[in-house]
Design a protein around this motif. Structure first.
Motif, PDB file in Angstrom:
ATOM      1  N   ILE A 234      11.464  11.063  11.766  1.00 32.42           N
ATOM      2  CA  ILE A 234      10.343  10.142  11.540  1.00 32.42           C
ATOM      3  C   ILE A 234      10.249   9.125  12.679  1.00 32.42           C
ATOM      4  O   ILE A 234       9.163   8.838  13.181  1.00 32.42           O
ATOM      5  N   SER A 235      11.397   8.595  13.094  1.00 33.17           N
ATOM      6  CA  SER A 235      11.419   7.579  14.159  1.00 33.17           C
ATOM      7  C   SER A 235      10.913   8.146  15.479  1.00 33.17           C
ATOM      8  O   SER A 235      10.121   7.507  16.187  1.00 33.17           O
ATOM      9  N   VAL A 236      11.373   9.345  15.801  1.00 35.61           N
ATOM     10  CA  VAL A 236      10.957   9.985  17.067  1.00 35.61           C
ATOM     11  C   VAL A 236       9.450  10.235  17.073  1.00 35.61           C
ATOM     12  O   VAL A 236       8.749   9.929  18.055  1.00 35.61           O
ATOM     13  N   ILE A 237       8.928  10.779  15.977  1.00 38.87           N
ATOM     14  CA  ILE A 237       7.495  11.068  15.895  1.00 38.87           C
ATOM     15  C   ILE A 237       6.690   9.769  15.920  1.00 38.87           C
ATOM     16  O   ILE A 237       5.683   9.658  16.628  1.00 38.87           O
TER      17      ILE A 237
ATOM     18  N   ILE B 127       0.864  -1.189   0.000  1.00 41.64           N
ATOM     19  CA  ILE B 127       0.000   0.000   0.000  1.00 41.64           C
ATOM     20  C   ILE B 127       0.894   1.230   0.000  1.00 41.64           C
ATOM     21  O   ILE B 127       1.817   1.333   0.825  1.00 41.64           O
ATOM     22  N   THR B 128       0.673   2.152  -0.925  1.00 40.88           N
ATOM     23  CA  THR B 128       1.517   3.345  -1.000  1.00 40.88           C
ATOM     24  C   THR B 128       0.740   4.592  -0.586  1.00 40.88           C
ATOM     25  O   THR B 128      -0.475   4.669  -0.738  1.00 40.88           O
ATOM     26  N   LYS B 129       1.480   5.551  -0.064  1.00 43.08           N
ATOM     27  CA  LYS B 129       0.891   6.820   0.368  1.00 43.08           C
ATOM     28  C   LYS B 129       1.853   7.945  -0.003  1.00 43.08           C
ATOM     29  O   LYS B 129       3.005   7.966   0.442  1.00 43.08           O
ATOM     30  N   LYS B 130       1.377   8.876  -0.820  1.00 48.92           N
ATOM     31  CA  LYS B 130       2.220   9.999  -1.215  1.00 48.92           C
ATOM     32  C   LYS B 130       2.148  11.088  -0.161  1.00 48.92           C
ATOM     33  O   LYS B 130       1.068  11.492   0.275  1.00 48.92           O
ATOM     34  N   GLY B 131       3.333  11.570   0.275  1.00 52.68           N
ATOM     35  CA  GLY B 131       3.349  12.634   1.267  1.00 52.68           C
ATOM     36  C   GLY B 131       4.614  12.629   2.099  1.00 52.68           C
ATOM     37  O   GLY B 131       5.573  11.898   1.828  1.00 52.68           O
ATOM     38  N   ASP B 132       4.612  13.452   3.121  1.00 60.30           N
ATOM     39  CA  ASP B 132       5.761  13.647   4.011  1.00 60.30           C
ATOM     40  C   ASP B 132       5.631  12.726   5.217  1.00 60.30           C
ATOM     41  O   ASP B 132       4.670  12.844   5.994  1.00 60.30           O
ATOM     42  N   ALA B 133       6.595  11.813   5.374  1.00 63.45           N
ATOM     43  CA  ALA B 133       6.523  10.845   6.475  1.00 63.45           C
ATOM     44  C   ALA B 133       6.782  11.483   7.833  1.00 63.45           C
ATOM     45  O   ALA B 133       6.590  10.838   8.869  1.00 63.45           O
ATOM     46  N   THR B 134       7.211  12.761   7.850  1.00 63.66           N
ATOM     47  CA  THR B 134       7.349  13.459   9.136  1.00 63.66           C
ATOM     48  C   THR B 134       6.027  14.122   9.543  1.00 63.66           C
ATOM     49  O   THR B 134       5.953  14.740  10.602  1.00 63.66           O
ATOM     50  N   SER B 135       5.003  14.013   8.700  1.00 60.66           N
ATOM     51  CA  SER B 135       3.698  14.612   8.989  1.00 60.66           C
ATOM     52  C   SER B 135       2.942  13.757  10.008  1.00 60.66           C
ATOM     53  O   SER B 135       2.662  12.574   9.771  1.00 60.66           O
ATOM     54  N   ILE B 136       2.626  14.352  11.124  1.00 60.80           N
ATOM     55  CA  ILE B 136       1.870  13.646  12.173  1.00 60.80           C
ATOM     56  C   ILE B 136       0.507  13.219  11.639  1.00 60.80           C
ATOM     57  O   ILE B 136       0.035  12.097  11.881  1.00 60.80           O
TER      58      ILE B 136
ATOM     59  N   ALA C  26      12.527   3.898   8.807  1.00 61.77           N
ATOM     60  CA  ALA C  26      12.821   5.214   8.223  1.00 61.77           C
ATOM     61  C   ALA C  26      14.097   5.099   7.404  1.00 61.77           C
ATOM     62  O   ALA C  26      15.208   5.105   7.949  1.00 61.77           O
ATOM     63  N   VAL C  27      13.938   4.989   6.074  1.00 64.44           N
ATOM     64  CA  VAL C  27      15.095   4.703   5.205  1.00 64.44           C
ATOM     65  C   VAL C  27      15.174   5.683   4.039  1.00 64.44           C
ATOM     66  O   VAL C  27      15.584   5.325   2.940  1.00 64.44           O
TER      67      VAL C  27
END
Length: 448
Positions: A82-85, A46-55, A71-72
């Motif tokens: 990303i990991s922290v959030i 499953i794909t999702k376009k966007g910013d992985a740092t976005s809560i 987070a790679v």
């Protein structure tokens, strides 16, 4: 198991590919729509376009119910964020791809307190891989299990090998005093990996992988038609992070290392940092410079610049000058399978190594180690045999083991045992298994 991969680059794609063979609930997040479209067309994820740092985005894809967040992306700082959030939002485990060596094994800071459970450095892993390859010089791939009790050794068969045109069965009869199992063959000019059977023949230029106990390694050289090469003098082309780390590791193991770097400022910095390495300012593509620096006296040549084509071509030049062992770092994943064809001993891709390293964190509890081989699309697993596991109930030939997998040996109480058809595993054993991706689930089920 629900897994979220942040980053659809080479590391993210290879992880998604490995996971797509299983019943994993896998999400991939990236800004790049083209990369995501390619993933959708080739893999069941499953794909999702966007910013992985976005809560907001992480909540939308259910990060709180995820088992693992990988987070790679290409940015270490982004991966850390990303990991922290993700951890703060409830994911069970986080793994971040980083490049700063200070983050690895730092006793002053426990990064788990901040939400990063595990960190991997592709450059560090690549340097370790290069050191391992130079320590087993006549082989172009080598993986050690249980501190070398069992070893997977890969090599290309030349015309001097006495096993050419023999079958696997005939070879075992001819060399009955040597303990080894042939676990895979990659034929020249094909992409298919052969899991050999008794009637499989060895051919010239086959890339062959053997599973060998430590005590049989020296006896394997006559079988492959090669002699042990003692490597001491190493030339490294490129002062990249991989080059720097490789030089440091090799010097620590008493190799004599020369490193060539074409950027003057970087060369001066490297000379300051690497006290036991001879750093040369110059262009390693210059044949005159290579001759001046005695390339003909080098035992190994390692090309790790940022340009794959430069690395490949310079290794070919080194080979033409009589260098026994060549290793080239390549960024393009498509290059990995051509080393057998073009004459370079080993091509390595740091992103592929990193993905395989991360993948072992995803595996179920029976697996205690996992490794990726350079020229084949497959994995080598070390399984721990638990009480009541299916593999303990019958001898191997009666287990209905898939044809896409083979047992390369068993370690029992620290001792290497050969695992032929009449062998039966026991609880507490550790089994070395070579497995194509499509058979991973079946093999795992047998070890439950």
């Amino acid at each position: 198991m629900k897994i979220i991969i942040a980053g659809a680059g080479d590391v993210g794609f290879h992880l998604a590919k490995l996971l797509s063979y299983e019943a994993q609930d896998t999400y991939v997040v990236d800004f790049d729509g083209e990369k995501l479209e390619y993933l959708n067309n080739h893999l069941d994820v499953i794909t999702k376009k966007g910013d992985a740092t976005s809560i907001k985005l992480l909540k939308e894809i259910g990060v709180s119910s995820a088992d693992l967040l990988l987070a790679v992306t290409e940015s270490p700082n982004t991966n850390f964020t990303i990991s922290v959030i993700g951890k703060a939002l409830g994911v069970k485990k986080t793994i971040a791809r980083i490049s700063n060596p200070e983050f690895l094994n730092n006793p002053c800071i426990n990064f788990k307190d901040y939400g990063v459970d595990f960190m991997i450095s592709p450059e560090e892993l690549a340097a370790e891989e290069i050191k391992s390859l130079l320590n087993q010089s006549s082989f172009n791939d080598t993986v050690a299990f249980e501190n070398g009790v069992f070893n997977i050794m890969g090599t290309t068969l030349g015309y001097k090998s006495p096993i050419l045109d023999l079958t696997v069965k005939e070879t075992k009869e001819k060399f009955c005093l040597v303990d080894f199992i042939t676990i895979a063959i990659k034929r020249e000019g094909t992409s298919q990996t052969i899991i050999p059977r008794g009637d499989t023949e060895y051919k010239i230029n086959d890339q062959v992988y053997f599973s060998v106990p430590k005590y049989s390694i020296d006896k394997l050289y006559p079988i492959i038609g090669k002699e042990y090469i003692d490597i001491k003098n190493v030339m490294i082309l490129g002062g990249s992070r991989v080059g720097r780390k490789t030089a440091r590791k090799l010097c620590k193991d008493n190799f004599k290392v020369k490193l060539i770097e074409k950027d003057k400022d970087k060369a001066l910095q490297l000379a300051e940092d690497l006290r036991n390495t001879l750093v040369i300012y110059g262009d390693g593509r210059d044949l005159e410079l290579l001759e001046e620096e005695s390339i003909r006296e080098m035992d190994a040549f390692v090309a790790v610049t940022g340009d794959s084509e430069t690395n490949i071509m310079s290794c070919l030049v080194a080979k033409s000058k009589g260098v026994k062992k060549t290793v080239a770092l390549v960024e393009n994943m498509d290059y990995i399978n051509i080393s057998q064809t073009i004459g370079i001993d080993t091509l390595i891709n740091k992103k592929l190594i990193a993905a395989s390293n991360i993948f072992r964190h995803i595996r179920k509890g029976e697996i205690v180690a996992l490794a990726n081989l350079h020229n084949v699309d497959a994995e080598v697993f070390e399984f721990e045999v638990h009480p009541g596991a299916k593999v303990t109930q019958k001898i191997i030939r009666e287990l209905r083991f898939p044809r896409e997998a083979i047992i390369g040996g068993v370690i029992r109480n620290g001792e290497a045992l050969m695992s032929f058809g009449d062998f039966q595993m026991q609880s507490g054993d550790k089994a070395i298994v070579f497995c194509l991706p499509e058979a991973i689930n079946i093999v795992e089920d047998l070890f439950k």
